[in-house]
Design a protein around this motif. Structure first.
Motif, short mmCIF file in Angstrom:
data_model
loop_
_atom_site.label_atom_id
_atom_site.label_comp_id
_atom_site.label_asym_id
_atom_site.label_seq_id
_atom_site.Cartn_x
_atom_site.Cartn_y
_atom_site.Cartn_z
N GLY A 217 0.90 -1.21 0.13
CA GLY A 217 -0.06 0.03 -0.16
C GLY A 217 0.83 1.34 0.03
O GLY A 217 2.11 1.21 0.01
N ASN A 218 -0.05 2.32 0.09
CA ASN A 218 0.87 3.75 -0.11
C ASN A 218 1.87 3.76 1.08
O ASN A 218 3.00 4.42 0.79
CB ASN A 218 -0.16 4.88 0.19
N VAL A 219 1.49 3.63 2.45
CA VAL A 219 2.23 3.87 3.35
C VAL A 219 3.35 2.63 3.54
O VAL A 219 4.65 2.89 3.82
CB VAL A 219 1.65 4.09 4.58
N GLY A 220 2.75 1.45 3.58
CA GLY A 220 3.68 0.18 3.53
C GLY A 220 4.81 0.32 2.90
O GLY A 220 5.72 -0.24 3.51
N TRP B 239 -5.07 -1.62 9.25
CA TRP B 239 -6.39 -2.26 9.20
C TRP B 239 -7.31 -1.71 8.24
O TRP B 239 -8.08 -0.91 8.26
CB TRP B 239 -7.01 -2.13 10.76
N PRO B 240 -7.22 -2.41 7.07
CA PRO B 240 -7.93 -2.00 5.60
C PRO B 240 -9.46 -2.14 5.57
O PRO B 240 -9.75 -2.99 4.80
CB PRO B 240 -6.84 -2.72 4.63
N LEU C 124 -11.33 -3.98 7.51
CA LEU C 124 -11.86 -5.30 7.81
C LEU C 124 -12.79 -5.39 8.96
O LEU C 124 -12.72 -4.38 9.88
CB LEU C 124 -10.68 -6.40 7.96
N HIS D 35 -11.03 2.46 13.89
CA HIS D 35 -9.92 2.82 14.23
C HIS D 35 -9.83 2.99 16.01
O HIS D 35 -8.93 2.36 16.45
CB HIS D 35 -9.18 4.24 13.92
N LEU E 201 -4.25 10.86 4.23
CA LEU E 201 -3.22 10.94 3.36
C LEU E 201 -3.50 11.61 2.00
O LEU E 201 -4.63 11.63 1.39
CB LEU E 201 -3.21 9.40 2.93
#
Ligand SMILES: NC(=O)c1ccc[n+]([C@@H]2O[C@H](COP(=O)([O-])OP(=O)(O)OC[C@H]3O[C@@H](n4cnc5c(N)ncnc54)[C@H](OP(=O)(O)O)[C@@H]3O)[C@@H](O)[C@H]2O)c1
Length: 292
Positions: free
Chosen positions: A21-24, A81-82, A84, A126, A148
């Protein structure tokens, strides 16, 4: 095993979720730059495009009992935590604490402390994950981010096919953050005990309205763009084709709220990394190819 001055056991691995992903993906590359052993847990190992040097293991947060291989020998976990169901989180955290001693969770600055329920469904999930992590035996750091900047890639289709961005709430003012800056704080929290128990508010360094963001994209791609404000209802109908109504209405409420009250600015990125957070203009230059 040797422990360095930050309390980090040097030979142990960091596990990155959301690594594609973008951040990971920046968490992975920044850890590799620090010569820290990195493992990425991904759902489809055959199709990932990650740098050499990262160990890739198959795993799915929706299948907590299968995470053992990904977690074996891990010191700390970068957790996303996308969207889920939060009902899966206790089992994921049980697996995490069987192996790791630290988790850095990518959360949201919209959380309001002490509320039984948060205003919007995304914020609420969150807050639920944070509470479960606080109740675990893990050391933790929460990265409570603003939006983001990558959210605005949603305009790329319009900028690639013309010079007008049609979107509601031109005056919604946000402190969008560059994904690299989130990652820069994450790698410090992953590799040091100094950030245990911190709930960091992370934002970009300036407030820009959505109309100003579009202007910055135009400057980055060398072609003036015009923001045409449209009714939120038009976008609502488009978003409902992809997201549940409660989530769509939560996002629209949040944008309407940023017209009345701009997002605040935090200086924590600079305090932790020693480098000012990137501006949205810098982000737009980094992503110019996506928009043109
Ligand atoms: N966007 C915002 O403004 C904002 C604000 C606050 C917090 N956040 C949080 O930031 C997180 C990361 O955002 P991002 O933009 O970096 O992510 P992203 O680019 O949307 O990518 C999502 C990542 O999650 C992984 N993933 C999805 N489902 C998974 C599953 N079941 N098991 C394991 N991995 C799974 C995907 O991996 P594969 O598809 O490759 O398996 C991908 O790497 C979000 O999930 C969100 O909770 C975002």
């Amino acid at each position: 095993m040797s422990i360095n001055e930050n309390g980090f056991s040097e030979r142990k691995t960091i596990l990155v979720t959301g690594a594609t992903g973008n951040v990971g993906r920046h968490v992975v590359s920044q850890l590799l730059d620090m010569a820290v052993p990195v493992r990425a847990v991904v759902r489809n190992p055959g199709s990932v495009d990650l740098p050499d040097g990262v160990e890739i293991v198959r795993g799915d947060l929706a299948e907590p009992s299968m995470l053992g291989e990904a977690l074996a020998g891990v010191e700390a976990v970068f957790l996303v935590w996308p969207g889920l169901p939060t009902s899966l989180a206790p089992a994921v955290l049980d697996e995490l604490k069987r192996h790791a001693r630290r988790v850095v969770y990518l959360s949201s600055m919209s959380i309001r402390e002490g509320r039984a329920q948060q205003a919007e469904p995304i914020t609420d999930f969150h807050a639920t994950i944070e509470k479960l992590i606080e109740g675990s035996d893990l050391n933790w750091t929460f990265l409570r981010i603003s939006g983001l900047a990558t959210n605005t890639l949603g305009w790329a289709q319009q900028t690639r096919s013309g010079d007008v961005v049609r979107w509601p709430y031109a005056a919604a003012a946000r402190t969008l953050i560059h994904e690299k800056d989130v990652a820069a704080v994450a790698v410090r929290a992953l590799t040091s005990d100094r950030h245990n128990g911190a709930k960091y508010i992370l934002t970009g360094p300036q407030v820009l309205t959505q109309a100003e963001q579009v202007q910055a994209i135009g400057e980055a791609i060398g072609r003036p763009l015009r923001y045409e404000e449209i009714s939120p209802e038009v976008i609502r109908q488009q978003m409902l084709t992809q997201l549940p109504p409660a989530m769509v209405d939560g996002m629209l409420n949040a944008w309407a709220g940023f017209v009345r009250e701009p997002e605040p600015i935090s200086s924590i990125v600079e305090e932790i990394t020693g480098t000012p957070a990137h501006t949205y203009k810098e982000w737009a230059i980094d992503h110019a190819r996506d928009f043109s």
